[in-house]
Structures are given as C-alpha cells and as structure tokens.
Design a protein around this motif. Structure first.
Motif, PDB file in Angstrom:
ATOM      1  N   ILE A 174       3.644 -11.406  -0.058  1.00 50.81           N
ATOM      2  CA  ILE A 174       2.184 -11.388   0.049  1.00 50.81           C
ATOM      3  C   ILE A 174       1.601 -12.054  -1.197  1.00 50.81           C
ATOM      4  O   ILE A 174       1.852 -11.619  -2.312  1.00 50.81           O
ATOM      5  CB  ILE A 174       1.648  -9.957   0.186  1.00 50.81           C
ATOM      6  N   ASP A 237       4.998  -7.911  -3.276  1.00 45.87           N
ATOM      7  CA  ASP A 237       3.553  -7.989  -3.471  1.00 45.87           C
ATOM      8  C   ASP A 237       3.286  -8.847  -4.700  1.00 45.87           C
ATOM      9  O   ASP A 237       3.339  -8.380  -5.835  1.00 45.87           O
ATOM     10  CB  ASP A 237       2.959  -6.593  -3.652  1.00 45.87           C
ATOM     11  N   SER A 244      -3.322  -5.557  -0.761  1.00 48.76           N
ATOM     12  CA  SER A 244      -1.960  -6.067  -0.599  1.00 48.76           C
ATOM     13  C   SER A 244      -0.925  -4.960  -0.742  1.00 48.76           C
ATOM     14  O   SER A 244       0.098  -4.961  -0.051  1.00 48.76           O
ATOM     15  CB  SER A 244      -1.680  -7.190  -1.604  1.00 48.76           C
ATOM     16  N   LEU A 245      -1.189  -3.989  -1.603  1.00 52.96           N
ATOM     17  CA  LEU A 245      -0.259  -2.873  -1.753  1.00 52.96           C
ATOM     18  C   LEU A 245      -0.217  -2.029  -0.474  1.00 52.96           C
ATOM     19  O   LEU A 245       0.863  -1.655  -0.001  1.00 52.96           O
ATOM     20  CB  LEU A 245      -0.652  -2.010  -2.952  1.00 52.96           C
ATOM     21  N   SER A 248       1.671  -3.904   2.107  1.00 49.62           N
ATOM     22  CA  SER A 248       3.100  -3.908   1.809  1.00 49.62           C
ATOM     23  C   SER A 248       3.765  -2.635   2.309  1.00 49.62           C
ATOM     24  O   SER A 248       4.827  -2.667   2.949  1.00 49.62           O
ATOM     25  CB  SER A 248       3.319  -4.039   0.298  1.00 49.62           C
ATOM     26  N   LEU A 258      10.219  -2.401  -1.964  1.00 47.11           N
ATOM     27  CA  LEU A 258       8.979  -3.087  -2.326  1.00 47.11           C
ATOM     28  C   LEU A 258       9.030  -3.511  -3.785  1.00 47.11           C
ATOM     29  O   LEU A 258       9.218  -2.680  -4.671  1.00 47.11           O
ATOM     30  CB  LEU A 258       7.770  -2.171  -2.089  1.00 47.11           C
ATOM     31  N   LEU A 260       6.864  -4.782  -6.757  1.00 43.44           N
ATOM     32  CA  LEU A 260       5.495  -4.889  -7.259  1.00 43.44           C
ATOM     33  C   LEU A 260       5.492  -5.914  -8.387  1.00 43.44           C
ATOM     34  O   LEU A 260       6.040  -5.665  -9.464  1.00 43.44           O
ATOM     35  CB  LEU A 260       5.008  -3.529  -7.754  1.00 43.44           C
TER      36      LEU A 260
END
Length: 348
Positions: A174, A237, A244-245, A248, A258, A260
C-alpha cells in the motif's frame, strides 16, 4: 587530492522550508575518516518533512541529504581499504561503535545512533568527511545517480528480510511512492507468488506493473473494485496513514504478516481486537546495516531496478530549485536527483 580547490560549497537548511548556499573551508580528514567528493544526491521525502517541521531530527542551519554517492578524494591516517578515485555510496548511519548493538552489527539500535543529513551535517555539500566504515564500493554497472538509491533500498530490503517471504506468498503493498515501487521488486525477487500495489496515481501504478507487480488498484478510481479482503499472506504499509493501516489489517488472512514502514508523523489508532483475533504479526523496520552489500549486488544484477524511478535531475547549483520542485510537484516527480559536476567550483 583530485580537486585543487580548498573551498567547499554547502547548501544548508536554514529554517521553515528555506535553504541557503554558502562557502566554507574543506574539513580536515581525521584518522579512520575519508573525504568524499559528492557526485549525486537523492531528494528524500524525509528531507522535506524536516524542512517543514514535521520530523524532528537536527536543528538548522544544517546541510541535509542522506542519499549519497561520490568519489573518494582524501583518506585519513590508518585507512587502507580506500584510495583516491574509488567510486562509493555512503551509509549515513553512525553508532557509538562500542555498545552491544554496534558490536553485533545492529548500529541502528545503538542508543547514540544518528545519521548524516538528519542529525549531523549531510551531503548537501561538494565535499563530505565520513568514517571509512560507512562507504560501500560501487561496481561500474551502477552510476552515481542510481547509487543514491542504495540507502532507500537497504531500508526496504531489511523489512523484506523480517517478513520471511515464502515462495508463493500473496502480497500487497500500500503506497505508490518510491519505497512502494521498490517493495514490489523486492517481493518478487524474494519469491512472492502474486504481488499487488495499491496507490493513487495511474502512471506510478503502470510503472509498478512494468517492475513486476501482477496487478494494481487505484483507490481514487470510481470504477476500481476493492481488493479481496482477508486473503493476503503479507501486506506492506508504505503509506503510513490511519486509513492504510486499517486496510492492511483487513486485507491480511489469519496468521498474516504486516510490515509497518511508512511513518505517520503522529500516533494513529490500531484495531487491536482484529489483530489479536486474526493472530497477525506486526513488524516495524527502519535501517538494516547488514544488507548494504546485497543491495548493491541486486542493483548491479538488475534484480532491483532504480533508473525507471529517477524522473528529474537538477545541477548542484540549483538544489534550491530541486527542493522547491519536490515540494510543489509531488504527483509528477517520483525521485529527484541533484548532480554535482566534478569540476564545478574549482574557480571559486
């Protein structure tokens, strides 16, 4: 000495979105240090955040610039690995060199860690003195402009390593900024089975397809269908927003991972209940000192393509214009490079 000039031209961040050029004497080169004649500088979003007051690192006046490549000009006492004329890129990160984290190769976790161009004077200057250990040799296949991107790529590759990508993993990135486009390539190189990029700019999404993405989604397009929820093994992300979080977390299947990576600049809300119930792994990543050599190898072999992202170039004497363009034309520019002519300034 390759350049007879004793003067150094410097661009400094002087205040809110302001830069100014000045001249100074070239710094002395101490034991264990190397002076690099800067040849190319990447303009990073972090530079713009610092200048606008949205990222607290150093204080003005300060030359920023941490995406750097150049040529060795002088070497200090005790330096045997480098000679005048060597082509190099620069790792801007420094640590104390003595704590457990530094000694284990994790200087980015050192309590005294800092970066040239963020906390300390960076590469917005023609000549820069750095520790010899912060240099990496450039093969002939990599130009100076491309080499500036080794710094960004090394951060991305460190995140990929943490994700433990498995052959066939379904992955979504993303954010269609430079790091998002690099992540697409690194996921493909790591063996991901299907890679999607979610962004907002059609020409960047088209570039992602050319760089290895299987599909893209423009979240602003009225006819764009939302990607299937709860189907991804991996989500990165690279945008760093609350939206976006949340997206995700929604996209990940049970047991998904995930990464970050994008910086929000402020605390944001996390749906912890879903994270817990889906047994998600949330990983943060910044620097990765151990992967520099791998990044250079990937660039030289073409596994990581940089040139398609280098959309604009300015000469060093117009660095202020490059900064102004980066601030006003973010949709048009992907990566702006400032180049330094080897002979520039000899008559000054």
């Amino acid at each position: 000495m390759r350049n007879p000039s004793t003067r150094n031209q410097i661009w400094e961040w002087t205040g809110l979105n302001a830069v100014m050029s000045r001249e100074a004497e070239r710094a002395d080169v101490g034991p264990g240090q190397v002076e690099v004649g800067i040849r190319a500088i990447g303009i990073c979003g972090t530079d713009l955040h610092i200048m606008s007051g949205h990222a607290e690192f150093g204080e003005p006046p300060l030359p920023l610039g941490h995406e750097l490549a150049g040529v060795v000009e002088r070497v200090g006492a005790g330096v045997t690995a480098w000679r005048t004329g060597d082509r190099v890129c620069i790792d801007p990160l420094t640590g104390c060199g003595e704590c457990g984290e530094c000694l284990s190769g994790n200087k980015h976790r050192c309590p005294d860690a800092g970066e040239f161009g963020l906390r300390y004077p960076g590469g917005w200057q023609r000549f820069m003195v750095v520790p010899s250990a912060n240099l990496y040799r450039l093969p002939g296949a990599i130009g100076f402009a491309e080499a500036t991107q080794a710094e960004t790529l090394h951060c991305c590759l460190g995140g990929i390593d943490k994700l433990d990508v498995r052959i066939g993993d379904r992955a979504t990135v993303i954010g269609d900024g430079p790091t998002g486009l690099y992540f697409v390539q690194l996921l493909r190189a790591a063996g991901a089975g299907k890679v999607r990029l979610i962004g907002m700019r059609d020409y960047r999404l088209q570039l992602a397809l050319e760089l290895g993405a299987d599909e893209t989604t423009n979240v602003l397009a009225a006819d764009s269908l939302p990607p299937a929820a709860a189907s991804q093994d991996i989500v990165i992300d690279a945008a760093g927003t609350e939206t976006s979080l949340a997206q995700s977390i929604e996209l990940l299947k049970i047991g998904g991972r995930l990464l970050l990576f994008g910086l929000a600049g402020k605390p944001i809300t996390v749906d912890m209940q879903t994270v817990v119930l889906k047994e998600l792994s949330l990983l943060g990543s910044t620097n990765a000192p151990r992967v520099w050599s791998r990044v250079i190898g990937m660039m030289a072999s073409g596994q990581a393509r940089v040139k398609p992202l280098l959309t604009h170039a300015y000469p060093f004497g117009e660095l202020d214009r490059a900064i102004a363009f980066a601030r006003s034309q973010t949709d048009e520019a992907i990566k702006i490079i400032v180049t330094v002519d080897e002979n520039q300034g000899e008559s000054q």
